[in-house]
Structure formats: C-alpha cells, structure tokens
Design a protein around this motif. Structure first.
Motif, PDB file in Angstrom:
ATOM      1  N   MET A 136      82.687  22.488 -30.618  1.00  0.00           N
ATOM      2  CA  MET A 136      81.232  22.538 -30.632  1.00  0.00           C
ATOM      3  C   MET A 136      80.695  21.537 -29.617  1.00  0.00           C
ATOM      4  O   MET A 136      81.177  20.420 -29.512  1.00  0.00           O
ATOM      5  CB  MET A 136      80.726  22.214 -32.024  1.00  0.00           C
ATOM      6  CG  MET A 136      79.259  22.366 -32.162  1.00  0.00           C
ATOM      7  SD  MET A 136      78.822  22.345 -33.908  1.00  0.00           S
ATOM      8  CE  MET A 136      77.113  22.050 -33.748  1.00  0.00           C
ATOM      9  N   SER A 137      79.690  21.941 -28.873  1.00  0.00           N
ATOM     10  CA  SER A 137      79.154  21.064 -27.845  1.00  0.00           C
ATOM     11  C   SER A 137      77.953  20.274 -28.375  1.00  0.00           C
ATOM     12  O   SER A 137      77.263  20.697 -29.290  1.00  0.00           O
ATOM     13  CB  SER A 137      78.762  21.866 -26.617  1.00  0.00           C
ATOM     14  OG  SER A 137      77.755  22.787 -26.924  1.00  0.00           O
ATOM     15  N   SER A 138      77.742  19.126 -27.739  1.00  0.00           N
ATOM     16  CA  SER A 138      76.628  18.245 -28.090  1.00  0.00           C
ATOM     17  C   SER A 138      75.562  18.350 -27.011  1.00  0.00           C
ATOM     18  O   SER A 138      75.880  18.522 -25.829  1.00  0.00           O
ATOM     19  CB  SER A 138      77.112  16.796 -28.171  1.00  0.00           C
ATOM     20  OG  SER A 138      78.159  16.665 -29.088  1.00  0.00           O
ATOM     21  N   PRO A 139      74.293  18.199 -27.380  1.00  0.00           N
ATOM     22  CA  PRO A 139      73.244  18.243 -26.366  1.00  0.00           C
ATOM     23  C   PRO A 139      73.309  17.019 -25.447  1.00  0.00           C
ATOM     24  O   PRO A 139      73.762  15.946 -25.856  1.00  0.00           O
ATOM     25  CB  PRO A 139      71.953  18.244 -27.184  1.00  0.00           C
ATOM     26  CG  PRO A 139      72.323  17.698 -28.510  1.00  0.00           C
ATOM     27  CD  PRO A 139      73.774  18.017 -28.729  1.00  0.00           C
ATOM     28  N   VAL A 140      72.860  17.193 -24.230  1.00  0.00           N
ATOM     29  CA  VAL A 140      72.826  16.081 -23.269  1.00  0.00           C
ATOM     30  C   VAL A 140      72.044  14.917 -23.858  1.00  0.00           C
ATOM     31  O   VAL A 140      72.424  13.749 -23.707  1.00  0.00           O
ATOM     32  CB  VAL A 140      72.214  16.552 -21.924  1.00  0.00           C
ATOM     33  CG1 VAL A 140      71.892  15.373 -21.025  1.00  0.00           C
ATOM     34  CG2 VAL A 140      73.161  17.522 -21.228  1.00  0.00           C
ATOM     35  N   SER A 141      70.971  15.210 -24.581  1.00  0.00           N
ATOM     36  CA  SER A 141      70.134  14.146 -25.152  1.00  0.00           C
ATOM     37  C   SER A 141      70.833  13.368 -26.268  1.00  0.00           C
ATOM     38  O   SER A 141      70.299  12.365 -26.745  1.00  0.00           O
ATOM     39  CB  SER A 141      68.815  14.726 -25.656  1.00  0.00           C
ATOM     40  OG  SER A 141      69.054  15.686 -26.664  1.00  0.00           O
ATOM     41  N   SER A 142      72.026  13.790 -26.658  1.00  0.00           N
ATOM     42  CA  SER A 142      72.780  13.005 -27.640  1.00  0.00           C
ATOM     43  C   SER A 142      73.413  11.767 -27.004  1.00  0.00           C
ATOM     44  O   SER A 142      73.861  10.866 -27.703  1.00  0.00           O
ATOM     45  CB  SER A 142      73.863  13.859 -28.314  1.00  0.00           C
ATOM     46  OG  SER A 142      74.896  14.188 -27.401  1.00  0.00           O
ATOM     47  N   ILE A 143      73.427  11.717 -25.679  1.00  0.00           N
ATOM     48  CA  ILE A 143      73.943  10.549 -24.966  1.00  0.00           C
ATOM     49  C   ILE A 143      72.841   9.503 -24.933  1.00  0.00           C
ATOM     50  O   ILE A 143      71.710   9.786 -24.539  1.00  0.00           O
ATOM     51  CB  ILE A 143      74.379  10.910 -23.535  1.00  0.00           C
ATOM     52  CG1 ILE A 143      75.504  11.948 -23.566  1.00  0.00           C
ATOM     53  CG2 ILE A 143      74.832   9.660 -22.780  1.00  0.00           C
ATOM     54  CD1 ILE A 143      75.895  12.491 -22.205  1.00  0.00           C
ATOM     55  N   ARG A 144      73.183   8.303 -25.352  1.00  0.00           N
ATOM     56  CA  ARG A 144      72.222   7.198 -25.382  1.00  0.00           C
ATOM     57  C   ARG A 144      71.506   7.082 -24.034  1.00  0.00           C
ATOM     58  O   ARG A 144      72.147   7.140 -22.980  1.00  0.00           O
ATOM     59  CB  ARG A 144      72.976   5.904 -25.681  1.00  0.00           C
ATOM     60  CG  ARG A 144      72.110   4.683 -25.687  1.00  0.00           C
ATOM     61  CD  ARG A 144      72.942   3.454 -25.940  1.00  0.00           C
ATOM     62  NE  ARG A 144      72.113   2.273 -25.835  1.00  0.00           N
ATOM     63  CZ  ARG A 144      72.570   1.053 -25.927  1.00  0.00           C
ATOM     64  NH1 ARG A 144      73.850   0.836 -26.143  1.00  0.00           N
ATOM     65  NH2 ARG A 144      71.755   0.030 -25.823  1.00  0.00           N
ATOM     66  N   ASN A 145      70.206   6.921 -24.069  1.00  0.00           N
ATOM     67  CA  ASN A 145      69.330   6.724 -22.913  1.00  0.00           C
ATOM     68  C   ASN A 145      68.970   8.004 -22.167  1.00  0.00           C
ATOM     69  O   ASN A 145      68.252   7.942 -21.185  1.00  0.00           O
ATOM     70  CB  ASN A 145      69.898   5.713 -21.908  1.00  0.00           C
ATOM     71  CG  ASN A 145      70.052   4.334 -22.502  1.00  0.00           C
ATOM     72  OD1 ASN A 145      69.248   3.909 -23.327  1.00  0.00           O
ATOM     73  ND2 ASN A 145      71.086   3.641 -22.100  1.00  0.00           N
ATOM     74  N   LEU A 146      69.487   9.148 -22.586  1.00  0.00           N
ATOM     75  CA  LEU A 146      69.126  10.405 -21.933  1.00  0.00           C
ATOM     76  C   LEU A 146      68.303  11.232 -22.907  1.00  0.00           C
ATOM     77  O   LEU A 146      68.790  11.633 -23.951  1.00  0.00           O
ATOM     78  CB  LEU A 146      70.376  11.174 -21.491  1.00  0.00           C
ATOM     79  CG  LEU A 146      71.300  10.445 -20.519  1.00  0.00           C
ATOM     80  CD1 LEU A 146      72.456  11.343 -20.113  1.00  0.00           C
ATOM     81  CD2 LEU A 146      70.549   9.926 -19.305  1.00  0.00           C
ATOM     82  N   GLY A 147      67.057  11.448 -22.554  1.00  0.00           N
ATOM     83  CA  GLY A 147      66.145  12.133 -23.458  1.00  0.00           C
ATOM     84  C   GLY A 147      65.946  13.595 -23.117  1.00  0.00           C
ATOM     85  O   GLY A 147      66.678  14.180 -22.311  1.00  0.00           O
ATOM     86  N   PRO A 148      64.937  14.195 -23.723  1.00  0.00           N
ATOM     87  CA  PRO A 148      64.679  15.622 -23.549  1.00  0.00           C
ATOM     88  C   PRO A 148      64.395  16.027 -22.102  1.00  0.00           C
ATOM     89  O   PRO A 148      64.798  17.105 -21.673  1.00  0.00           O
ATOM     90  CB  PRO A 148      63.458  15.890 -24.426  1.00  0.00           C
ATOM     91  CG  PRO A 148      63.334  14.722 -25.333  1.00  0.00           C
ATOM     92  CD  PRO A 148      64.036  13.572 -24.692  1.00  0.00           C
ATOM     93  N   ALA A 149      63.715  15.197 -21.343  1.00  0.00           N
ATOM     94  CA  ALA A 149      63.409  15.560 -19.949  1.00  0.00           C
ATOM     95  C   ALA A 149      64.686  15.623 -19.116  1.00  0.00           C
ATOM     96  O   ALA A 149      64.848  16.524 -18.288  1.00  0.00           O
ATOM     97  CB  ALA A 149      62.418  14.572 -19.339  1.00  0.00           C
ATOM     98  N   VAL A 150      65.596  14.699 -19.341  1.00  0.00           N
ATOM     99  CA  VAL A 150      66.885  14.729 -18.632  1.00  0.00           C
ATOM    100  C   VAL A 150      67.668  15.957 -19.073  1.00  0.00           C
ATOM    101  O   VAL A 150      68.283  16.651 -18.258  1.00  0.00           O
ATOM    102  CB  VAL A 150      67.691  13.430 -18.867  1.00  0.00           C
ATOM    103  CG1 VAL A 150      69.087  13.532 -18.277  1.00  0.00           C
ATOM    104  CG2 VAL A 150      66.956  12.229 -18.293  1.00  0.00           C
TER     105      VAL A 150
END
Length: 114
Positions: free
Chosen positions: A1-15
């Motif tokens: 199962m993949s995780s959303p990019v925004s699950s990485i600390r400091n990377l939010g919805p815009a990234v």
C-alpha cells in the motif's frame, strides 16, 4: 500500500498536488526518485523553481526539519539547484510570493495572514 506524499514530514498538500502533476503519486515513489530527480520532474510539469522548496524536499526526504539546511550543505544544494534549473530554459527562481507559499505549505506562516 502506498502512502501520500504529504505523509512525509514538511511536505503538505500543495507539494503533493505538484508531485501528482509531475507523475509522482506516492511517498515511496518520491523517496525512490530522490529530491534531485523529483525536482526535475516538478520543473518539467510546470512548477516554478524555488530554492527553498528544493532544499525543503531534501530535508524532508532525510527526515530532518525543513530549516536544518545550513552552511556548506546549503551552499552545495544551491549549486545543484542552479544546475537543475539551468536545464530548463528561461527558468528563474521567484522571490517573495513563492517563498511565502512554501512557508505556508510547511506551516511556518498562516495560510491567510491578517
């Protein structure tokens, strides 16, 4: 199962949205690509270059605070950033508005300052 990019600390919805536009659809894919290749793909997909966004991505992929980049490390990243940007004709780093956007994304500034 993949995780959303925004699950990485400091990377939010815009990234995360920018990554999706660049064909990067998960945190795992972003980690596999690494910050340099991912940033190239962001630029190719129309993201405007901005040094802070670039080094925030580096810090995030290392699990470090976004503002932990200093000294020689930051100088070295600037050289790489400039080289990546030079690959794209007419690319120029934008200034205050993009800077504020990045700070909003990582939660340093409120999204709608009074």
């Amino acid at each position: 199962m993949s995780s959303p990019v925004s699950s990485i600390r400091n990377l939010g919805p815009a990234v995360e949205q920018a990554c999706t536009r660049a064909g990067i659809n998960s945190a795992e894919e972003l980690r596999d690509l690494g910050a340099d290749e991912a940033y190239r793909r962001l630029l190719q997909s129309g993201t405007k270059p901005h040094f802070i966004g670039y080094y925030v991505m580096h810090m995030a992929l290392q699990g470090r605070p976004w503002n932990d980049c200093k000294g020689k490390e930051k100088d070295d990243l600037r050289i790489t950033f400039d080289a990546i940007c030079a690959e794209f004709k007419g690319s120029k780093a934008s200034h205050k508005s993009e800077f504020e956007k990045v700070l909003n994304e990582i939660g340093v500034l409120p999204a709608n300052p009074a």
